[in-house]
Design a protein around this motif. Structure first.
Motif, PDB file in Angstrom:
ATOM      1  N   UNK A   1      10.147  -0.938  -0.407  1.00 48.26           N
ATOM      2  CA  UNK A   1      10.636  -0.324   0.897  1.00 48.26           C
ATOM      3  C   UNK A   1      12.141   0.475   0.447  1.00 48.26           C
ATOM      4  N   UNK A   2      12.836  -0.285  -0.250  1.00 46.59           N
ATOM      5  CA  UNK A   2      14.024   0.263  -0.806  1.00 46.59           C
ATOM      6  C   UNK A   2      13.775   1.612  -1.842  1.00 46.59           C
ATOM      7  N   UNK A   3      12.928   1.394  -2.723  1.00 49.50           N
ATOM      8  CA  UNK A   3      12.396   2.642  -3.245  1.00 49.50           C
ATOM      9  C   UNK A   3      11.915   3.634  -2.553  1.00 49.50           C
ATOM     10  N   UNK A   4      11.146   3.475  -1.585  1.00 50.96           N
ATOM     11  CA  UNK A   4      10.440   4.530  -1.018  1.00 50.96           C
ATOM     12  C   UNK A   4      11.261   5.285   0.051  1.00 50.96           C
ATOM     13  N   UNK A   5      12.156   4.500   0.833  1.00 43.39           N
ATOM     14  CA  UNK A   5      13.100   4.678   1.780  1.00 43.39           C
ATOM     15  C   UNK A   5      14.414   5.251   1.502  1.00 43.39           C
ATOM     16  N   UNK A   6      14.878   4.786   0.199  1.00 49.86           N
ATOM     17  CA  UNK A   6      16.229   4.880  -0.172  1.00 49.86           C
ATOM     18  C   UNK A   6      17.234   4.253   0.485  1.00 49.86           C
ATOM     19  N   UNK A   7      16.775   3.434   1.514  1.00 49.13           N
ATOM     20  CA  UNK A   7      17.548   2.514   2.395  1.00 49.13           C
ATOM     21  C   UNK A   7      17.546   1.110   2.181  1.00 49.13           C
ATOM     22  N   UNK A   8      18.614   0.409   2.453  1.00 53.53           N
ATOM     23  CA  UNK A   8      18.735  -1.052   2.337  1.00 53.53           C
ATOM     24  C   UNK A   8      17.852  -1.661   3.361  1.00 53.53           C
ATOM     25  N   UNK A   9      17.093  -2.624   2.838  1.00 49.42           N
ATOM     26  CA  UNK A   9      16.347  -3.502   3.857  1.00 49.42           C
ATOM     27  C   UNK A   9      17.305  -3.983   4.770  1.00 49.42           C
TER      28      UNK A   9
ATOM     29  N   UNK B   1       8.629 -13.324   7.597  1.00 48.59           N
ATOM     30  CA  UNK B   1       7.780 -14.502   7.945  1.00 48.59           C
ATOM     31  C   UNK B   1       6.422 -14.103   8.186  1.00 48.59           C
ATOM     32  N   UNK B   2       6.283 -12.725   8.790  1.00 44.45           N
ATOM     33  CA  UNK B   2       4.968 -12.357   9.002  1.00 44.45           C
ATOM     34  C   UNK B   2       3.752 -12.474   7.960  1.00 44.45           C
ATOM     35  N   UNK B   3       4.474 -12.519   6.505  1.00 41.42           N
ATOM     36  CA  UNK B   3       3.710 -12.683   5.318  1.00 41.42           C
ATOM     37  C   UNK B   3       3.546 -14.099   4.988  1.00 41.42           C
ATOM     38  N   UNK B   4       4.087 -15.071   5.585  1.00 39.49           N
ATOM     39  CA  UNK B   4       4.145 -16.458   5.148  1.00 39.49           C
ATOM     40  C   UNK B   4       3.224 -17.289   5.717  1.00 39.49           C
ATOM     41  N   UNK B   5       3.182 -18.584   5.375  1.00 41.47           N
ATOM     42  CA  UNK B   5       2.177 -19.211   6.110  1.00 41.47           C
ATOM     43  C   UNK B   5       1.054 -19.741   5.182  1.00 41.47           C
ATOM     44  N   UNK B   6      -0.061 -20.359   5.685  1.00 39.09           N
ATOM     45  CA  UNK B   6      -1.174 -21.036   4.866  1.00 39.09           C
ATOM     46  C   UNK B   6      -2.581 -20.490   5.536  1.00 39.09           C
ATOM     47  N   UNK B   7      -2.582 -19.639   6.325  1.00 41.72           N
ATOM     48  CA  UNK B   7      -3.919 -19.388   6.724  1.00 41.72           C
ATOM     49  C   UNK B   7      -4.408 -18.647   5.737  1.00 41.72           C
ATOM     50  N   UNK B   8      -5.684 -18.613   5.356  1.00 42.74           N
ATOM     51  CA  UNK B   8      -6.455 -18.063   4.273  1.00 42.74           C
ATOM     52  C   UNK B   8      -6.609 -16.646   4.108  1.00 42.74           C
ATOM     53  N   UNK B   9      -6.591 -16.033   5.546  1.00 40.36           N
ATOM     54  CA  UNK B   9      -6.554 -14.717   5.189  1.00 40.36           C
ATOM     55  C   UNK B   9      -5.324 -14.174   6.433  1.00 40.36           C
ATOM     56  N   UNK B  10      -4.339 -13.453   5.749  1.00 36.14           N
ATOM     57  CA  UNK B  10      -3.259 -12.727   6.681  1.00 36.14           C
ATOM     58  C   UNK B  10      -3.129 -11.505   6.551  1.00 36.14           C
ATOM     59  N   UNK B  11      -2.611 -10.941   8.036  1.00 32.45           N
ATOM     60  CA  UNK B  11      -2.483  -9.651   7.857  1.00 32.45           C
ATOM     61  C   UNK B  11      -1.306  -9.022   8.772  1.00 32.45           C
ATOM     62  N   UNK B  12      -0.555  -8.285   8.010  1.00 31.83           N
ATOM     63  CA  UNK B  12       0.676  -7.795   8.795  1.00 31.83           C
ATOM     64  C   UNK B  12       1.059  -6.257   8.643  1.00 31.83           C
ATOM     65  N   UNK B  13       1.689  -5.612   9.357  1.00 32.13           N
ATOM     66  CA  UNK B  13       2.062  -4.372   9.029  1.00 32.13           C
ATOM     67  C   UNK B  13       3.614  -4.039   9.127  1.00 32.13           C
ATOM     68  N   UNK B  14       3.800  -3.691   7.948  1.00 35.22           N
ATOM     69  CA  UNK B  14       5.567  -3.421   7.688  1.00 35.22           C
ATOM     70  C   UNK B  14       5.846  -2.013   8.021  1.00 35.22           C
ATOM     71  N   UNK B  15       6.991  -1.972   8.722  1.00 33.92           N
ATOM     72  CA  UNK B  15       7.293  -0.616   9.145  1.00 33.92           C
ATOM     73  C   UNK B  15       8.148  -0.014   7.628  1.00 33.92           C
ATOM     74  N   UNK B  16       7.984   0.827   7.108  1.00 26.41           N
ATOM     75  CA  UNK B  16       8.529   1.566   5.916  1.00 26.41           C
ATOM     76  C   UNK B  16       9.310   2.794   6.450  1.00 26.41           C
ATOM     77  N   UNK B  17      10.230   2.420   7.591  1.00 26.39           N
ATOM     78  CA  UNK B  17      11.048   3.366   8.019  1.00 26.39           C
ATOM     79  C   UNK B  17      10.257   4.411   8.774  1.00 26.39           C
ATOM     80  N   UNK B  18       9.139   4.029   9.518  1.00 27.63           N
ATOM     81  CA  UNK B  18       8.658   5.119  10.270  1.00 27.63           C
ATOM     82  C   UNK B  18       7.063   5.221   9.658  1.00 27.63           C
TER      83      UNK B  18
END
Lengths: 168, 583, 597
Positions: free
Chosen positions: B443-451, B457-474
């Motif tokens: 994120x920081x390398x791409x956006x040159x901005x601080x996170x 938390x959307x990436x954490x947990x114990x479900x066998x398959x997890x999905x999430x979309x992270x906004x890289x500044x647009x």
């Protein structure tokens, strides 16, 4: 286990059988029946091809092959000898007949003679209890067999050519 | 919801319909002994073939005894778990199992950790009345796992793990009756099979039938060799579990004590694989951005999603099972191998010694790491980058034989320069951690901005398959996570079918990630332990001063002094690898 | 059978086929065409007549003459004498052993007198490869009645009222099973016919499939109609090639006649039947194991519930019945529940087919009303014990059953009485044993069977039966101890109590029943080192009495291992260290000089 290389023809036979059953994993036993019917036995390399075609693990195929006594990984002898070990045959002396075959052929149950002529197996009730004890050689059924007849039965095939047992 | 009223050991119980006798009894504190049964809640793993018959209980009006693990309760059922009939049956069944089991407990690798042994103790077996023929099989040793099938009790846990959870399909029950046993096809050795060495079979085996290859003896010998400089690296998941071997509560972080113990064992430098994890993020994260950038520019050649590649069992899995997709995973080596490679070049240079005189030992939660460090591409002139990988369990054994009182050790720090790490490196130890670490940097390398935030938390947990979309500044980045190879297979098949929506996927072979690795202290079927380890990992991350890999000053220094920049030619040579078609 | 003046029915069952019945047919055909009679007389290979002891059997219709022990060389006489001259071939008629009188027709033979044939009604009466003959004997009438006149509920009620219980061994009420499967909601259900007959010494399912395949097909369609299934699967032993062949022919014919397939008899009901092959695993007779086998897996049973009626083949509701059970269905529908439930005992209605074998004069396949006593079966139908020996025991229920003694001879046979006596109905094997059979060896024989057939999934069956077998072997080898007898009992009880499936739960029955009924034999082995029946090789010696030996050298010449030495006309001697105790010398000696001690 020595590795054997399957000919392209053999591989094609296996593939055709699998395709006949839509390469469905649930048809494994039907596939094994048919392939064994065509090739006579199911060596490791054949099982590997079947596993690949049915997209299942070769361990599972091997697990199934070794579960069912009908499937064999060893080629049968030219003249497969089977002793019925159903209860009716047992009480009428099948065990003595079996031990006589073992003694004369010098093999254990499930083995073939070194010249590949005879293989010895037990089976459970061929439904000919009236003829107990029963021995089958290929398709031919011998009824009321006594240990003393064993020598003659073996002699009948010993110098014989392969076709006799198959067509008898 | 339907409820059922029944009586267990004279106590009235009310439970949900569909509950088993075993669960109902547990609810009132009656623990019916089990052997083959295993349930890992949250991980969706259950083994109940109903085969061991140890959990049999008496049910009034029933002709025979009922297996508690797979008998559902009925209205008005009267259960006695400790009637003389049930106890006698249980003990007789136990005697039968033991009658077909070697009695070399004293020298068995599993002694003290063996479910069979403790069950024999619990049931008070003092004599085996039914002696007879015992099963004998060839012992099979592979780079990671030893199979001593004489000790197999046909609980089928390994078979379930290998087939249902991991979909690797190496193990199957074979033969029939007394001759039945769990084995690879044709009783071949594991190293001829498609085994990934994930070690989940080892993790669940209740006896000594499946154990890891023991390398402690070799490590002890090297530590006493004055001509060698012996350094050690410790994987992130180890610190969250090692304490269990010393009776500490699961999830107790023992990072400092572990460092102290390693120093007392005689290692010349105690380093951290977490450092190499940060390095991995630099390489893998840059590779992700690189591929993504080309993709966005309309490059049709570029392959997405990019898959993580730090798990050696996962690597071996796709080499066997998906040979047409070898160009999809990241080419980055695993942290263990990056560490070894840097240690035997950069660090050896610093020390001014030849690579042959530097010995790298790694402490891993994993048995596949033993295999990984023996791969030819990780050797220079036959000298491996990592000499030996020992498991968390083996480290505990080393500490014990060296008379070190672990619990009273002070907390000590890792050595420099390869011991400094960030929170991002730490979370490599759990499912979701690698990709979270990558996001923090990418994120920081791409956006040159601080996170704006550090916890995803959307990436954490114990479900066998997890999905999430992270906004890289647009720029929305779709992320997939799978742990357990069966789940990985599902995502791979999506990719194969051209249906994958992901830009990046993290894959860990073991359920839970490395915290649930095959080299960790045995969980004995208690999934709670794995969850506690996960909490410990995130706790360590949150306490770290630096939590982004690219901010690790020693990583920055490594690039300045030695590597240049991520994906440089030197990086390619030392930190990246290639994959092989193993079909 | 309208175009022909006469029919010659030849038993094409396995036993008779083994005795060249096909060759008999060839010979008959040849002579008939030689005398230009092949348009007047038809020769048919039919299903098992049941009287296997006297096979091969040839029956002449319409006069019902019953020829026994026919050889191919007898074909000429049958054609010349019976067909052309109209007089029976006397030497081929069955002779009543009591008075040596010849019996011309089957109905007058003692073997058949006490039998009532429902499941076997067509076996030996029709050409199993011709659907018209089945239809000619009311075949598919029941199907027509069900589909056009009755609702599924009414059919199920009829089956329930008939009191029919599963003939595969368990004895679960068939109508109830159908009803349970019917009541489970699912858009896909299956009817499975269990034809994986695996009991050593039982061949009734095979005989029905070989002799009357359409009855099974008809019943499966009816079952499908009742439970709401459109697919039937026959799980049949691959070792039964003739049965498979005939079943395939029958399915083809039924489809051709519109009795099977889409829109059966124009009623809108559709049903298809497929074959699945067993591959030699006795445990696959257990319904969950059978289902796993059909799914292409190892035939390992799973814990019930869930029962197949709820979750069976491919997880769908599945009704499993065995061949004999199905064979009863059309008759019940045609003749009514009230006709059927008048046959038999209070809790066991109808008839049961038994494969009667062992040391008995009339080995064969019989069907008797429930409630017939063992004595009637053994002495009236079976003609008593072979060679005038003493009856010792009768084993019912196959490897899961028990060995019953004299005191049970007057017990009426039904499901509950047999269980109470320590045995079970099983699929209907009935093996008679005489004074020469060692009951410890018999128990060991059955255990050997279970040991080989155990799937290995649960510990009591996998290891427990191994240990039982080892103890029994020890006893038969003269190495048993009194503690071994206790261990046998304790272990047997635990195996029964803890095994996963019916195979393990019943596997110790032969041990327990012989312990209960023949303890003296166990004690003789253990305490005195003797096998009273003289069967246990380790415990017997063959010796030549020099007083009686004439030195004829017959034993010397026949001994397979050269253990006998001696000069002509001088008493011979057996070297015990070489003797393999095969008993050949004992059999050959004409002077009773060889004794068994």
């Amino acid at each position: 286990m020595p590795k054997i290389k399957l000919s392209d023809n053999t591989i094609n036979i296996i593939k055709e059988v699998c395709a006949e059953f839509d390469n469905k994993e649930s048809e494994l036993i039907n596939v094994l029946h048919k392939v064994q019917g065509k090739l006579g036995y199911l060596p490791a390399e054949v099982q590997e091809v079947i596993a690949r075609e049915l997209k299942t693990s070769v361990a599972k195929v091997y697990g199934v092959v070794t579960f069912y006594s009908f499937f064999t990984m060893i080629p049968k002898g030219e003249f497969p000898i089977s002793i019925c070990m159903g209860t009716a045959c047992y009480v009428r002396g099948a065990e003595q007949v079996l031990s006589e075959f073992k003694r004369q052929l010098k093999v254990e149950v499930g083995e073939s003679t070194s010249d590949g002529k005879f293989s010895l197996n037990c089976l459970r009730c061929v439904g000919a209890c009236g003829l107990a004890p029963v021995v089958t050689v290929g398709e031919k059924v011998y009824g009321r067999v006594a240990p003393t007849q064993v020598k003659d039965i073996i002699a009948e095939y010993r110098n014989n050519v392969c076709d006799v047992a198959r067509t008898a | 919801m339907d409820v059922i009223n029944l009586t267990i050991d004279n106590k009235p119980v009310v439970v949900k319909k569909g509950t088993t006798i075993l669960e109902a009894a547990k609810g009132i504190g009656v623990h019916v002994p089990t052997l083959c049964y295993m349930k890992l809640d949250d991980l969706n793993i259950e083994n109940k073939p109903g085969g061991c018959r140890i959990c049999v209980v008496e049910v009034q009006g029933r002709r025979n005894l009922a297996p508690a693990c797979c008998t559902e309760v009925n209205e008005g059922m009267v259960v006695n778990t400790h009637s003389i009939r049930a106890i006698n049956a249980r003990r007789t069944v136990m005697e039968l199992i033991l009658s077909d089991h070697p009695t070399d407990c004293l020298i068995c690798a599993k002694s003290g950790n063996c479910d069979l042994q403790s069950m024999a103790h619990k049931l008070g077996i003092r004599q085996i009345h039914y002696q007879g023929e015992q099963s004998h099989y060839r012992k099979d040793t592979s780079p990671s796992i030893i199979r001593d099938v004489d000790k197999c009790i046909m609980c089928r846990r390994c078979e379930m793990m290998c087939n249902e959870v991991q979909t690797v399909g190496v193990l199957s029950a074979i033969n029939r009756g007394f001759n039945s046993v769990v084995s690879p096809a044709f009783e071949m050795n594991l190293d001829h099979s498609v085994c990934t060495y994930c070690g989940q079979c080892v993790a669940v085996c209740p006896t000594g039938a499946l154990t890891e290859v023991d390398d402690t003896g070799k490590v002890v010998r090297l530590l006493s060799d004055p001509t060698k400089t012996v350094i050690v690296q410790t994987a992130p998941a180890v610190r969250a579990a090692l304490g269990e071997e010393f009776d500490l509560e699961a999830g107790t972080l023992v990072t400092g004590k572990m460092v102290a113990a390693l120093r007392r064992l005689g290692f010349d430098y105690v380093f951290d694989t977490d450092f190499a994890a940060d390095l991995t993020i630099m390489e893998e994260g840059t590779e992700l951005l690189n591929r993504l950038g080309r993709y966005l520019e309309g490059d049709k050649e570029v392959k997405l999603p990019i898959l993580t590649s730090c798990c050696p069992a996962w690597v071996k899995f796709f080499e066997h099972q998906f040979p047409d997709m070898l160009d999809i995973p990241s080419t980055a080596r695993s942290p263990q191998q990056m560490f070894g490679s840097i240690a035997k070049t950069y660090f050896a240079e610093k020390l001014g010694i030849k690579r042959e005189d530097l010995v790298v030992v790694s402490i891993m939660p994993c048995v596949a790491k033993k295999y990984e460090c023996q791969r030819d591409e990780f050797k220079v002139n036959k000298n491996p980058d990592v000499d030996y990988a020992i498991t968390t369990r083996e480290l505990a054994a080393l500490i014990k034989i060296s008379n070190i009182n672990f619990n009273s050790l002070p907390s000590e720090d890792f050595d420099h320069p390869l011991g400094e790490s960030t929170g991002a490196g730490v979370i490599f130890g759990t499912t979701g951690g690698v990709i979270e670490a990558a996001v923090r940097t990418a994120y920081e390398l791409h956006t040159k901005k601080e996170l704006p935030r550090l916890n995803f938390d959307e990436l954490r947990g114990m479900d066998g398959i997890r999905k999430a979309t992270i906004d890289f500044d647009g720029l929305p980045i779709n992320i997939g996570i799978a742990h357990g190879l069966g789940n990985a297979r599902k995502l791979l098949e999506e990719i194969q079918a051209g249906k994958s929506e992901f830009h990046a996927i993290e894959i860990m072979s073991c359920p839970g990630g490395c915290i649930g690795g095959g080299g960790q202290p045995y969980h004995h079927g208690n999934a709670e332990i794995i969850k506690k380890r996960q909490r410990a990992i995130y706790e360590e991350d949150s306490k770290k001063a630096i939590r982004k890999s690219h901010e690790n000053p020693y990583i920055q220094k490594l690039y300045e002094e030695f590597l240049g920049h991520p994906l440089s030619e030197k990086s390619h040579h030392l930190l990246h690898t290639e994959y092989f078609d193993r079909t | 059978m309208t175009d022909y003046r006469m029919h010659l029915l030849i038993c094409g069952g396995t036993g008779c086929k083994a005795s060249e019945s096909s060759e008999i047919k060839n010979q008959l055909d040849q002579y008939l065409s030689e005398y230009d009679l092949d348009q007047e007389v038809q020769v048919l290979l039919t299903g098992c007549f049941g009287f296997c002891e006297k096979g091969p059997i040839v029956k002449v219709l319409p006069d019902n003459t019953f020829y026994t022990e026919v050889k191919p060389s007898d074909a000429k006489d049958i054609v010349m004498e019976h067909i052309i001259k109209g007089r029976p071939v006397k030497r081929l008629l069955y002779k009543n052993p009591k008075n040596d009188y010849e019996v011309t027709t089957a109905t007058n033979i003692d073997f058949y007198k006490k039998q009532i044939r429902i499941a076997l009604r067509n076996c030996g009466f029709i050409n199993p490869e011709n659907i018209d003959e089945y239809i000619g004997r009311d075949g598919y009438a029941a199907l027509g009645k069900c589909l056009t006149e009755m609702t599924p509920e009414e059919v199920i009620k009829e089956i329930k009222d008939s009191g029919l219980r599963g003939r595969g061994g368990g004895g679960f009420p068939t109508g109830l099973k159908w009803e349970i499967t019917r009541n489970v909601q699912n858009d896909q259900k299956y009817v499975v016919c269990n034809a994986d007959e695996g009991d050593p010494g039982a061949f009734m399912d095979r005989s029905i499939l070989e002799g009357d395949p359409h009855t099974v097909i008809e019943a499966m369609i009816i079952c499908g109609y009742c439970i709401g299934a459109d697919t039937g699967l026959v799980y049949i032993r691959a070792e039964y090639p003739l049965a498979i062949e005939r079943l395939k022919i029958a399915i083809g014919q039924a489809e051709e006649y519109g009795l099977l397939g889409n829109d059966i008899l124009g009623t809108g009901f559709s049903f298809k039947i497929e074959l699945r092959y067993g591959a030699g695993a006795f445990v696959c007779g257990e319904e969950t194991a059978l289902i796993h086998s059909m799914e292409g897996l190892r035939g390992e049973p799973t814990v019930k519930p869930p029962f197949p009626s709820v979750s069976g083949y491919n997880g769908k509701p599945t009704n499993v019945n065995n061949v004999e059970t199905f064979a009863n269905i059309p008759v019940i529908i045609n003749k009514g529940a009230n006709w059927f439930n008048k046959i038999g005992t209070e809790k066991s209605k109808g008839t049961k087919v038994f494969a009667l074998a062992g040391k008995i004069n009339n080995v064969g396949l019989i069907e008797v009303p429930m409630g017939t006593t063992l004595r009637e079966v053994i002495y009236d139908i079976g003609g008593g014990i072979k060679d005038g020996k003493q009856f010792k025991s009768v084993q019912t229920g196959g490897p899961s059953g028990g060995c019953l003694t004299k005191k049970f001879l007057d017990t009426p046979i039904d499901y509950d009485n047999l269980v109470e006596a320590g045995s079970m109905m099983g699929s209907g094997g009935m093996i008679v044993m005489d004074e020469d059979d060692c009951m410890v060896s018999i128990a060991r024989f059955y255990l050997e069977f279970t040991l080989e057939e155990s799937c290995g999934k649960c510990n009591p069956c996998r290891i427990g039966n191994k240990r039982l077998h080892e103890i029994l072997t020890r006893i038969t080898e003269g190495n048993g101890t009194p503690e071994d007898i206790d261990r046998l009992r304790v272990l047997s009880e635990v195996i029964k109590d803890t095994s996963l499936c019916g195979l393990g739960q019943s596997s110790p029955n032969p041990v327990l029943s012989t312990l209960n009924n023949f303890m003296d034999e166990y004690l003789a082995h253990v305490n005195e080192g003797k096998c009273p029946a003289g069967q246990c090789k380790a415990l017997v010696r063959y010796e030549i009495n020099p007083e009686l030996c004439t030195g004829c050298t017959l034993c010397f010449r026949n001994c397979p291992v050269g253990a006998i030495t001696g000069e002509r006309r001088v008493a011979h001697f057996i070297d015990q260290s070489l003797c393999i105790k095969c008993g050949v010398c004992f059999e050959k000696c004409k002077f009773n000089a060889i004794s068994l001690t």
